[in-house]
Design a protein around this motif. Structure first.
Motif, PDB file in Angstrom:
ATOM      1  N   GLU A   1     -11.618  18.436  -2.940  1.00  0.00           N
ATOM      2  CA  GLU A   1     -10.244  18.549  -2.245  1.00  0.00           C
ATOM      3  C   GLU A   1      -9.308  18.479  -3.083  1.00  0.00           C
ATOM      4  N   ARG A   2      -9.225  18.972  -4.398  1.00  0.00           N
ATOM      5  CA  ARG A   2      -8.351  18.950  -5.343  1.00  0.00           C
ATOM      6  C   ARG A   2      -7.024  19.580  -4.844  1.00  0.00           C
ATOM      7  N   SER A   3      -7.199  20.651  -4.125  1.00  0.00           N
ATOM      8  CA  SER A   3      -6.006  21.257  -3.621  1.00  0.00           C
ATOM      9  C   SER A   3      -5.053  20.572  -2.663  1.00  0.00           C
ATOM     10  N   GLU A   4      -5.929  19.456  -2.156  1.00  0.00           N
ATOM     11  CA  GLU A   4      -4.973  18.486  -1.096  1.00  0.00           C
ATOM     12  C   GLU A   4      -3.638  17.719  -1.962  1.00  0.00           C
ATOM     13  N   LEU A   5      -3.914  17.832  -3.290  1.00  0.00           N
ATOM     14  CA  LEU A   5      -2.884  17.353  -4.097  1.00  0.00           C
ATOM     15  C   LEU A   5      -1.610  18.170  -4.303  1.00  0.00           C
ATOM     16  N   LYS A   6      -1.786  19.361  -3.936  1.00  0.00           N
ATOM     17  CA  LYS A   6      -0.626  20.213  -3.915  1.00  0.00           C
ATOM     18  C   LYS A   6       0.091  20.032  -5.339  1.00  0.00           C
ATOM     19  N   LEU A   7      -0.720  20.629  -6.285  1.00  0.00           N
ATOM     20  CA  LEU A   7      -0.361  20.515  -7.493  1.00  0.00           C
ATOM     21  C   LEU A   7       0.484  21.791  -8.005  1.00  0.00           C
ATOM     22  N   GLY A   8       0.364  22.797  -7.066  1.00  0.00           N
ATOM     23  CA  GLY A   8       0.779  24.242  -7.625  1.00  0.00           C
ATOM     24  C   GLY A   8      -0.162  25.106  -8.100  1.00  0.00           C
ATOM     25  N   GLU A   9       0.393  26.329  -8.163  1.00  0.00           N
ATOM     26  CA  GLU A   9      -0.836  27.256  -8.734  1.00  0.00           C
ATOM     27  C   GLU A   9      -1.100  27.115 -10.111  1.00  0.00           C
TER      28      GLU A   9
ATOM     29  N   ARG B   1     -13.361   8.884   5.073  1.00  0.00           N
ATOM     30  CA  ARG B   1     -12.962   9.760   4.144  1.00  0.00           C
ATOM     31  C   ARG B   1     -11.249  10.119   4.192  1.00  0.00           C
ATOM     32  N   ASN B   2     -10.717   9.691   5.250  1.00  0.00           N
ATOM     33  CA  ASN B   2      -9.179   9.952   5.307  1.00  0.00           C
ATOM     34  C   ASN B   2      -8.464   8.735   4.435  1.00  0.00           C
ATOM     35  N   PHE B   3      -8.989   7.617   4.370  1.00  0.00           N
ATOM     36  CA  PHE B   3      -8.629   6.535   3.483  1.00  0.00           C
ATOM     37  C   PHE B   3      -9.180   6.643   2.147  1.00  0.00           C
ATOM     38  N   LEU B   4     -10.324   7.038   1.791  1.00  0.00           N
ATOM     39  CA  LEU B   4     -10.729   7.129   0.437  1.00  0.00           C
ATOM     40  C   LEU B   4     -10.110   8.370  -0.257  1.00  0.00           C
ATOM     41  N   VAL B   5      -9.878   9.616   0.428  1.00  0.00           N
ATOM     42  CA  VAL B   5      -9.055  10.617  -0.246  1.00  0.00           C
ATOM     43  C   VAL B   5      -7.623  10.515   0.614  1.00  0.00           C
ATOM     44  N   TYR B   6      -6.772   9.590   0.239  1.00  0.00           N
ATOM     45  CA  TYR B   6      -5.778   9.248   0.931  1.00  0.00           C
ATOM     46  C   TYR B   6      -4.537  10.104   0.480  1.00  0.00           C
ATOM     47  N   PRO B   7      -3.541  10.461   1.197  1.00  0.00           N
ATOM     48  CA  PRO B   7      -2.395  11.353   0.783  1.00  0.00           C
ATOM     49  C   PRO B   7      -1.549  10.360  -0.135  1.00  0.00           C
ATOM     50  N   PRO B   8      -1.345  10.777  -1.365  1.00  0.00           N
ATOM     51  CA  PRO B   8      -0.515  10.138  -2.242  1.00  0.00           C
ATOM     52  C   PRO B   8       0.972   9.774  -1.819  1.00  0.00           C
ATOM     53  N   SER B   9       1.327   8.573  -2.001  1.00  0.00           N
ATOM     54  CA  SER B   9       3.099   8.462  -2.042  1.00  0.00           C
ATOM     55  C   SER B   9       3.787   9.623  -2.702  1.00  0.00           C
ATOM     56  N   SER B  10       4.999   9.657  -2.421  1.00  0.00           N
ATOM     57  CA  SER B  10       5.727  10.810  -3.087  1.00  0.00           C
ATOM     58  C   SER B  10       5.712  10.168  -4.743  1.00  0.00           C
TER      59      SER B  10
ATOM     60  N   PHE C   1       1.027  -1.192   0.193  1.00  0.00           N
ATOM     61  CA  PHE C   1      -0.040  -0.020   0.114  1.00  0.00           C
ATOM     62  C   PHE C   1       0.760   1.436  -0.096  1.00  0.00           C
ATOM     63  N   SER C   2       2.079   1.157   0.523  1.00  0.00           N
ATOM     64  CA  SER C   2       2.905   2.230   0.523  1.00  0.00           C
ATOM     65  C   SER C   2       3.435   2.837  -0.804  1.00  0.00           C
ATOM     66  N   GLU C   3       3.172   1.857  -1.826  1.00  0.00           N
ATOM     67  CA  GLU C   3       3.515   2.363  -3.190  1.00  0.00           C
ATOM     68  C   GLU C   3       2.443   3.361  -3.623  1.00  0.00           C
ATOM     69  N   ILE C   4       1.159   3.362  -3.064  1.00  0.00           N
ATOM     70  CA  ILE C   4       0.136   4.278  -3.518  1.00  0.00           C
ATOM     71  C   ILE C   4      -0.152   5.339  -2.350  1.00  0.00           C
ATOM     72  N   ILE C   5      -0.028   5.014  -1.380  1.00  0.00           N
ATOM     73  CA  ILE C   5      -0.427   5.864   0.044  1.00  0.00           C
ATOM     74  C   ILE C   5       0.914   6.219   0.725  1.00  0.00           C
ATOM     75  N   ASP C   6       0.793   7.508   0.961  1.00  0.00           N
ATOM     76  CA  ASP C   6       1.920   8.055   2.118  1.00  0.00           C
ATOM     77  C   ASP C   6       1.344   7.606   3.600  1.00  0.00           C
ATOM     78  N   LEU C   7       2.074   6.418   4.058  1.00  0.00           N
ATOM     79  CA  LEU C   7       1.426   5.962   5.431  1.00  0.00           C
ATOM     80  C   LEU C   7       1.644   6.721   6.473  1.00  0.00           C
ATOM     81  N   SER C   8       2.899   7.363   6.667  1.00  0.00           N
ATOM     82  CA  SER C   8       3.424   8.501   7.481  1.00  0.00           C
ATOM     83  C   SER C   8       2.298   9.439   7.684  1.00  0.00           C
ATOM     84  N   LYS C   9       1.898  10.042   6.461  1.00  0.00           N
ATOM     85  CA  LYS C   9       0.949  11.223   6.790  1.00  0.00           C
ATOM     86  C   LYS C   9      -0.280  10.643   7.259  1.00  0.00           C
TER      87      LYS C   9
END
Length: 456
Positions: A445-453, A284-293, A189-197
């Motif tokens: 919550e598109r901004s959570e992906l931090k794609l920049g301006e 919600r935290n798992f469905l909209v998970y923080p993506p791995s780097s 799962f760590s390939e997809i999800i940033d587990l530390s976050k």
């Protein structure tokens, strides 16, 4: 002949010594005969004493000396044995002799179904781990149930009825860790999800199954051995008492079963429907998970190849749907929905609208059909295959089967559209509602992906 007094004393002393020696001899024979019976009775009264610390060390050395042994991979595999206790009595497994220096307790579960339902199962397992103060052992990401190695759970009560089967299958996931990382069949799962976050957000500690196998070989042998006992489990009560327990009572029921088990293994987490005030946030935290780097880098790369503004279109059809005749499909409904969202973009978002549509579906035939139709209607259409056609090397950084990474990227790219159009030809389906619910959540919550301006 009469004995003189001193001779009488000598005879008496001699007889006393002889009788005392005879009694010692008889008592010694009795003890040698009774000792095995006493030992057997003692073992019967205290079965946990059958396994000494010396035996535990021997088993640990056997495991370490043969790291390539696949636990339960073959029925005739030569394995270091662990005590096989009575079926269903998993709570009686002794934990005080286990080499668990941190005194941690763990939760593991049978994972199944498609990726979205795996996320739901992960969320429910994580909340249970949080409520019971256990570390959650993460299973591998599975392919879809129709993709060969995938698996399903069946009806709602199947995990209870077939608890033994499902738990033994879950135990076999540990065999995929032996020989890793060369064994590409195991997908973390760590390939997809940033587990530390995710851990920081949910206050749940995660450990990948392979890391657990490496860290805790003794626990692995005791709890993941194919012949170790299993517990028939119906946590929320739906299949046994015919109504769902309140969440707090469900947790108490879990504790009554597994309080003495260092590792608790349940037949499914997806089927746990008991909830409390925290359940929605966990979901919600798992469905909209923080993506791995690595996944975030891929999202940046793919998004940069799409137009600045577009509408995301997702169409969900039944699995194995036989989509043969594009001309007979009622496509005007979808085009009307796209036109409606286009107008909303111009009115509410202050844009000039867009003629670009990113199309995704679980059926490639559906994508081809609607691309042709929408092009004739004046839209520019794209799909993930179009975007990656010239260069798919960007996906190499993520060690996940292409079918899974395409599904994840389809979901995210649709959600990153200015507007989203969702079409379902499924009827009532948990998978459909889950997959498209994720799209809606990501879009919000598109901004959570931090794609920049400059991402839109």
């Amino acid at each position: 002949m009469k004995l003189v007094p001193h001779r009488k004393c000598l005879v008496v002393i001699f007889l006393q010594v002889f009788l005392f020696a005879l009694l010692l001899y008889i008592n010694g024979i009795s003890q040698s005969v009774n000792y095995p019976m006493q030992l057997q009775a003692e073992e019967h009264r205290h079965p946990q004493k059958n396994t000494s610390s010396l035996k535990e060390e021997t088993k640990k050395r056997e495991f370490e000396d043969h790291p390539q042994i696949e636990i339960g991979a073959k029925y005739d595999a030569h394995l270091p044995m662990v005590p096989v206790l009575e079926e269903g009595n998993i709570a009686s497994i002794p934990s005080h002799n286990i080499a668990n220096v941190d005194n941690q307790k763990y939760l593991f579960y049978y994972s199944h179904s498609g990726f979205s339902n795996q996320l739901i199962g992960l969320a429910r397992a994580a909340q249970l781990a949080h409520s019971t103060n256990r570390t959650l052992i993460l299973p591998p990401i599975l392919p879809h149930k129709d993709d060969g190695d995938g698996r399903s759970a069946g009806t709602a009560c199947n995990p209870y009825i077939k608890s033994g089967k499902f738990i033994r299958i879950a135990k076999l996931d540990a065999t995929k860790c032996l020989g890793a990382p060369k064994n590409t069949k195991y997908v973390k799962f760590s390939e997809i999800i940033d587990l530390s976050k995710l851990s920081q957000t949910t206050n749940v500690t995660f450990v990948d199954l392979c890391e657990f196998v490496e860290k805790e070989p003794v626990l692995t042998l005791q709890y993941f051995h194919p012949e170790s006992p299993v517990q028939k489990v119906d946590l929320d009560g739906y299949c046994t008492i015919h109504h769902r327990r309140p969440y707090s009572k469900m947790v108490n029921h879990f504790q009554s079963i597994f309080s003495n088990s260092t590792v608790a293994i349940i037949p499914s987490a997806f089927v746990i429907r008991s909830s409390n005030s925290q359940s929605e946030a966990f979901s919600r935290n798992f469905l909209v998970y923080p993506p791995s780097s690595n996944l975030l880098a891929v999202i940046h790369s793919v998004r940069a190849r799409l137009p600045p503004d577009y509408i995301g279109l997702h169409m969900r059809y039944k699995d194995k749907y036989n989509f043969e005749k594009c001309f007979s499909e009622n496509k005007t409904e979808v085009s009307d929905m796209i036109q409606h969202e286009n107008m909303a973009m111009m009115e509410k978002d202050g844009t000039n609208g867009t003629s670009s549509v990113f199309i995704a579906s679980n059926s490639q035939k559906v994508v081809t059909c609607y691309k042709q139709f929408l092009r004739k209607a004046g839209f520019r259409t794209l799909s993930l295959s179009d975007v990656l056609e010239k260069d798919s090397s960007v996906l190499a950084s993520i060690k996940v089967p292409l079918s899974t990474i395409y599904l994840v990227l389809d979901q995210i790219m649709v959600s990153l559209g200015n507007r989203v159009v969702l079409q379902s030809k499924m009827g009532i389906s948990t998978f459909q509602s889950t997959f498209q619910r994720v799209i809606v959540e990501w879009n919000t919550e598109r901004s959570e992906l931090k794609l920049g301006e400059d991402w839109r």
